[in-house]
Design a protein around this motif. Structure first.
Motif, PDB file in Angstrom:
ATOM      1  N   GLN A 263       0.805  -1.226   0.000  1.00 45.72           N
ATOM      2  CA  GLN A 263       0.000   0.000   0.000  1.00 45.72           C
ATOM      3  C   GLN A 263       0.840   1.280   0.000  1.00 45.72           C
ATOM      4  O   GLN A 263       0.287   2.380  -0.062  1.00 45.72           O
ATOM      5  N   HIS A 264       2.163   1.136   0.091  1.00 44.81           N
ATOM      6  CA  HIS A 264       2.990   2.352   0.180  1.00 44.81           C
ATOM      7  C   HIS A 264       2.850   3.286  -1.022  1.00 44.81           C
ATOM      8  O   HIS A 264       2.801   4.496  -0.848  1.00 44.81           O
TER       9      HIS A 264
ATOM     10  N   ARG B 108       0.331   3.920  -2.729  1.00 46.15           N
ATOM     11  CA  ARG B 108      -0.920   4.674  -2.593  1.00 46.15           C
ATOM     12  C   ARG B 108      -0.766   5.794  -1.573  1.00 46.15           C
ATOM     13  O   ARG B 108      -1.304   6.889  -1.750  1.00 46.15           O
TER      14      ARG B 108
ATOM     15  N   ASN C 186       1.039   8.528  -3.250  1.00 48.14           N
ATOM     16  CA  ASN C 186       0.125   9.274  -4.131  1.00 48.14           C
ATOM     17  C   ASN C 186      -0.720  10.268  -3.359  1.00 48.14           C
ATOM     18  O   ASN C 186      -0.937  11.398  -3.797  1.00 48.14           O
ATOM     19  N   ILE C 187      -1.206   9.828  -2.197  1.00 48.60           N
ATOM     20  CA  ILE C 187      -2.030  10.716  -1.378  1.00 48.60           C
ATOM     21  C   ILE C 187      -1.198  11.911  -0.920  1.00 48.60           C
ATOM     22  O   ILE C 187      -1.628  13.059  -0.946  1.00 48.60           O
TER      23      ILE C 187
ATOM     24  N   GLU D  49      -8.016  -0.546   3.154  1.00 50.05           N
ATOM     25  CA  GLU D  49      -7.336  -0.385   1.869  1.00 50.05           C
ATOM     26  C   GLU D  49      -7.424   1.057   1.391  1.00 50.05           C
ATOM     27  O   GLU D  49      -8.512   1.581   1.154  1.00 50.05           O
ATOM     28  N   LEU D  50      -6.265   1.696   1.255  1.00 51.13           N
ATOM     29  CA  LEU D  50      -6.249   3.059   0.738  1.00 51.13           C
ATOM     30  C   LEU D  50      -6.668   3.023  -0.725  1.00 51.13           C
ATOM     31  O   LEU D  50      -6.331   2.082  -1.444  1.00 51.13           O
ATOM     32  N   PRO D  51      -7.377   4.049  -1.203  1.00 48.74           N
ATOM     33  CA  PRO D  51      -7.809   4.030  -2.604  1.00 48.74           C
ATOM     34  C   PRO D  51      -6.642   4.249  -3.546  1.00 48.74           C
ATOM     35  O   PRO D  51      -5.659   4.911  -3.198  1.00 48.74           O
ATOM     36  N   GLU D  52      -6.771   3.689  -4.741  1.00 45.91           N
ATOM     37  CA  GLU D  52      -5.769   3.871  -5.786  1.00 45.91           C
ATOM     38  C   GLU D  52      -5.690   5.348  -6.189  1.00 45.91           C
ATOM     39  O   GLU D  52      -4.626   5.913  -6.388  1.00 45.91           O
ATOM     40  N   ASP D  53      -6.880   5.956  -6.268  1.00 48.30           N
ATOM     41  CA  ASP D  53      -6.964   7.351  -6.695  1.00 48.30           C
ATOM     42  C   ASP D  53      -7.152   8.252  -5.469  1.00 48.30           C
ATOM     43  O   ASP D  53      -8.172   8.176  -4.792  1.00 48.30           O
ATOM     44  N   PRO D  54      -6.173   9.117  -5.175  1.00 49.12           N
ATOM     45  CA  PRO D  54      -6.255   9.960  -3.972  1.00 49.12           C
ATOM     46  C   PRO D  54      -7.512  10.828  -3.944  1.00 49.12           C
ATOM     47  O   PRO D  54      -7.984  11.195  -2.871  1.00 49.12           O
TER      48      PRO D  54
ATOM     49  N   ARG E  82     -10.388   9.991  -4.282  1.00 47.54           N
ATOM     50  CA  ARG E  82     -11.452   9.316  -3.529  1.00 47.54           C
ATOM     51  C   ARG E  82     -11.448   9.736  -2.064  1.00 47.54           C
ATOM     52  O   ARG E  82     -12.462   9.655  -1.373  1.00 47.54           O
TER      53      ARG E  82
END
Ligand SMILES: Nc1nc2c(ncn2[C@@H]2O[C@H](COP(=O)(O)OP(=O)(O)OP(=O)(O)O)[C@@H](O)[C@H]2O)c(=O)[nH]1
Ligand SMILES: [Mg+2]
Length: 470
Positions: free
Chosen positions: A343-344, A346, A349-350, A411-416, A418
């Protein structure tokens, strides 16, 4: 006889002159600022960075180390005599001692000098001997950067803005009742000023604990030795028109001005203006766990913090910084060991999205920027656990009661977007997910000789921040 003693003293004279000249010319100093909001991980970051730069077994991402060019790294007395020394030894003992625990909260600026003996790279390597490079690390609270915005505001503007912004917050109820009852046109009386200031700083502390990040003036949260002094004994009150002398309004405005000239400006002049490289630490996971409002607040606070790195934004600061510039700024999401490494990206990205506006502008001003997720001190191990037929990437660590537990943070989202979208839109809770957070203690360590404490990407951070200079 005479001649030889004469030449001796001449030679010695040259040697002393030579020493100071060579220090100035050939011993470059990198001044690294480490900042972030409260509890973002500054103390742990500096402690682990310094430990890992001395014992470099886990620093292969630092090119000079990989090339075997660092002969030694050692602590030296710092150059500034009036700044407290960063309490490295005690913080390290807390993290790596027999009963590891997190270091205490720190409340003021502090500094540490680490010096390197390095062999030059490339063509010069065979021609020159090792040279010395000094790294001065300065730890300061990010809240102090937020105060920059006060310089452009009069007391009246600041009061109106602050009262308006905090109006709906439950934490501000007690203070607002007091502020509304205050009579700014009445004669100043110290006990009224004190009770207003006390209620205001109680509000600021409660607001920070509740996840608000717009908690300025910064020194109200970290008063240090200014505690109880007039520069910290003011508060926003609803005022109208020009103050007349001796009124509460007049005295509040005077103290607000004193705060700016005697607290805010000296910090920028004495510390901020001398920084070459900067790392801004962000507890993004903590904010995500607290919810959308905390994320939106953090995004705004980041933008405000970063405006300090944008020359031209403030006339007074631009003048102070003429010819000087922070060359590199790293935005680092800390405590990444709360997440499985899957998850890093992601989280990074955030982090990038959180600081995008501000980064674009800083880039424009010529500073190199980067975003990274890291753990200065890795407190967990990774494992995959199956749960209701699905494989969950978990981390395992020690809880405050000494027990061990595996933990799945969500689970962190793929697209920040979100996360950042609902946060901007004022959502009260995350719609499609829940993000947990667990307070792991530092793990018990047995370090091999030559290895510093375990971390995640601290070497990459060091390479970006100082790699080109050593
Ligand atoms: N798991 C994990 N937790 C961390 C790490 N770094 C910091 N923390 C946690 O975050 C807390 C705050 O870290 P500090 O380094 O004290 O943060 P700070 O920014 O210096 O805080 P103040 O001095 O209060 O402003 C620690 O007590 C830990 O609980 C890390 O690398 N991994
Ligand atoms: Mg600290």
């Amino acid at each position: 006889m005479v001649i030889s003693s004469l030449s001796d003293s001449l030679v010695r004279g040259f040697e002393t002159v030579g020493d100071s000249v060579s220090e100035a010319l050939f011993e470059p100093v990198i001044r690294l600022g480490v900042t972030g909001l409260a509890r973002s991980g500054k103390t742990v970051f500096i402690t682990s960075l310094v430990a890992n730069l001395q014992d470099r077994g886990r620093m292969t991402g630092l090119v000079a180390q990989r090339e075997g060019r660092i002969n030694a790294a050692y602590l030296q007395p710092q150059p500034d005599d009036t700044v407290p020394r960063f309490d490295y030894e005690n913080h390290l003992a807390a993290l790596t001692g027999p009963r590891p625990h997190w270091p205490d909260s720190t409340r003021a600026v502090s500094e540490l000098r680490l010096s390197f003996k390095v062999r030059p790279a490339g063509l010069l390597s065979g021609l020159q001997g090792p040279r010395t490079v000094h790294l001065d690390i300065v730890d300061y609270p990010g809240e102090w950067l937020l105060d920059l915005a006060l310089l452009d505001k009069s007391y009246e503007e600041w009061s109106a803005e602050t009262l308006n912004r905090i109006a709906g917050r439950a934490e501000a109820d007690a203070f607002l009742t007091l502020a509304k009852a205050a009579e700014p046109r009445a004669d100043h009386d110290e006990s009224t000023a004190q009770s207003l200031a006390k209620a205001f700083s109680d509000y600021l502390n409660a607001a920070r604990d509740a996840g608000y990040y717009d908690c300025t003036p910064g020194r109200f949260l970290l008063p240090g030795d200014l505690s109880g002094s007039p520069v910290l004994t003011f508060a926003p009150v609803p005022v109208e028109g020009k103050p007349h002398r001796r009124s509460l309004h007049h005295e509040m405005a005077r103290r607000y001005a004193a705060y700016k000239s005697q607290v805010v400006k000296p910090f920028f002049r004495d510390h901020f203006s001398r920084i070459d490289r900067q790392v801004v630490l962000v507890d993004a996971l903590g904010a995500i766990h607290k919810g959308p409002q905390a994320v939106e607040d953090m995004r705004r606070a980041m933008a405000d913090i970063l405006s300090a790195f944008r020359p031209g934004r403030n006339a007074w600061l631009s003048q102070l910084l003429v010819g000087k510039r922070v060359e590199r700024i790293l935005f680092a999401a800390t405590k990444a060991d709360h997440l499985h490494h899957l998850q890093h990206p992601r989280l990074t990205n955030i982090m990038e999205a959180l600081t995008r506006d501000a980064r674009d502008r800083a880039n424009f001003a010529g500073a190199q920027t980067a975003a990274l997720s890291l753990a200065a001190l890795r407190a967990t191990t990774e494992e995959i656990r199956s749960h209701q037929g699905a494989d969950l990437p978990c981390v395992r660590g020690t809880l405050p009661d000494g027990k061990h537990a595996a933990f799945y943070p969500g689970e962190l989202p793929e697209d920040p977007a979100r996360l950042l979208g609902p946060a901007r839109g004022g959502a009260g809770a995350w719609l499609d997910a829940d993000y947990g957070f667990m307070a792991f203690e530092p793990a018990q360590l047995t370090l091999r000789p030559g290895d510093g404490p375990p971390h995640i990407r601290l070497d990459r951070a060091a390479q970006f921040l100082i790699g080109d200079r050593i």
